[in-house]
Design an enzyme around this catalytic site. Sequence first.
Site, PDB file in Angstrom:
ATOM      1  N   GLY A  65       0.841  -1.197   0.000  1.00  0.00           N
ATOM      2  CA  GLY A  65       0.000   0.000   0.000  1.00  0.00           C
ATOM      3  C   GLY A  65       0.867   1.234   0.000  1.00  0.00           C
TER       4      GLY A  65
ATOM      5  CD  GLN B 233       3.406   5.838   2.859  1.00  0.00           C
ATOM      6  OE1 GLN B 233       2.476   5.277   2.304  1.00  0.00           O
ATOM      7  NE2 GLN B 233       4.366   5.164   3.484  1.00  0.00           N
TER       8      GLN B 233
ATOM      9  CB  CYS C 171       5.230   2.087   7.762  1.00  0.00           C
ATOM     10  SG  CYS C 171       4.744   3.619   6.934  1.00  0.00           S
TER      11      CYS C 171
ATOM     12  CG  HIS D 207      -0.557   1.222   7.470  1.00  0.00           C
ATOM     13  ND1 HIS D 207       0.436   0.750   8.295  1.00  0.00           N
ATOM     14  CD2 HIS D 207       0.088   2.004   6.563  1.00  0.00           C
ATOM     15  CE1 HIS D 207       1.609   1.233   7.911  1.00  0.00           C
ATOM     16  NE2 HIS D 207       1.428   1.995   6.850  1.00  0.00           N
TER      17      HIS D 207
HETATM   18  O1  GNR Z   1       4.071  -2.582   2.553  1.00  0.00           O
HETATM   19  C1  GNR Z   1       3.448  -2.446   3.614  1.00  0.00           C
HETATM   20  N1  GNR Z   1       3.157  -3.546   4.359  1.00  0.00           N
HETATM   21  C2  GNR Z   1       2.312  -3.515   5.452  1.00  0.00           C
HETATM   22  C3  GNR Z   1       2.318  -4.623   6.302  1.00  0.00           C
HETATM   23  C4  GNR Z   1       1.469  -4.662   7.389  1.00  0.00           C
HETATM   24  C5  GNR Z   1       0.615  -3.598   7.639  1.00  0.00           C
HETATM   25  C6  GNR Z   1       0.615  -2.498   6.811  1.00  0.00           C
HETATM   26  C7  GNR Z   1       1.456  -2.450   5.719  1.00  0.00           C
HETATM   27  S1  GNR Z   1       1.430  -1.064   4.663  1.00  0.00           S
HETATM   28  C8  GNR Z   1       3.078  -1.095   4.080  1.00  0.00           C
HETATM   29  C9  GNR Z   1       3.306  -0.030   3.019  1.00  0.00           C
HETATM   30  C10 GNR Z   1       3.081   1.339   3.617  1.00  0.00           C
HETATM   31  O2  GNR Z   1       3.857   1.888   4.350  1.00  0.00           O
HETATM   32  N2  GNR Z   1       1.957   1.923   3.337  1.00  0.00           N
HETATM   33  O3  GNR Z   1       1.664   3.117   3.860  1.00  0.00           O
HETATM   34 NI    NI Z   2       2.767   3.190   5.743  1.00  0.00          NI
END
Ligand code: GNR
Ligand code: NI
Length: 174
Positions: free
Chosen positions: A46, A51, A94, A136
């Site tokens: 995601g 970001q 993240c 998130h």
């Molecule tokens: O790549 C991502 N993996 C993830 C794993 C567990 C919970 C949330 C995430 S989101 C993250 C990418 C990201 O920072 N999105 O804002």
């Molecule tokens: Ni994130």
Amino acid sequence: MALMPIITAPDPRLKAVSKPVETVDDEIRSLMDDMLETMYAAPGIGLAAVQVGVAKRIIVMDLAKEDEPRSPLFLVNPEITWVSDHDASYEEGCLSLPEHYAEVVRPAAVKVSYQDYDGEQQELEAEGLWATCVQHEIDHLDGILFVDHLTALKRNIILRKLLKAKKQKQKEVA
Ligand code: GNR
Ligand code: NI
């Protein structure tokens, strides 16, 4: 399409509250394409526009595994319309907090209304990793990072390490 640099904490830009998108036009679609490419390259499941330094309420997601066909999801102006009574804990990471992971408790399932790639109004119901990820990402649009759900002690340990890593990197390029 172009890769965009991902902002890492601590950085005041990650605390901005993103602004709603008025119209899903070609400029917004082009941004979403670049965000998706950036997310795949990272790699991540995601990415919120903030970001990559664009404080607009836009999210891209793709939870397909490596051996599965890509199935990107674009969410513009997402809003949580329902949360389940029961919570779930998931180990989150993240792209803006590289190499740090922690268990975060959130509602186990949510409903989200949003506009899609064509600006059409949609609603989705998410559970499991989908629910974690979409919450998130929506947090990012409100300037919230997963560490903000932890105790101050745990949060500060992670943020101090990231600051130290940043300073070290600056020294190396200087
Ligand atoms: O790549 C991502 N993996 C993830 C794993 C567990 C919970 C949330 C995430 S989101 C993250 C990418 C990201 O920072 N999105 O804002
Ligand atoms: Ni994130």
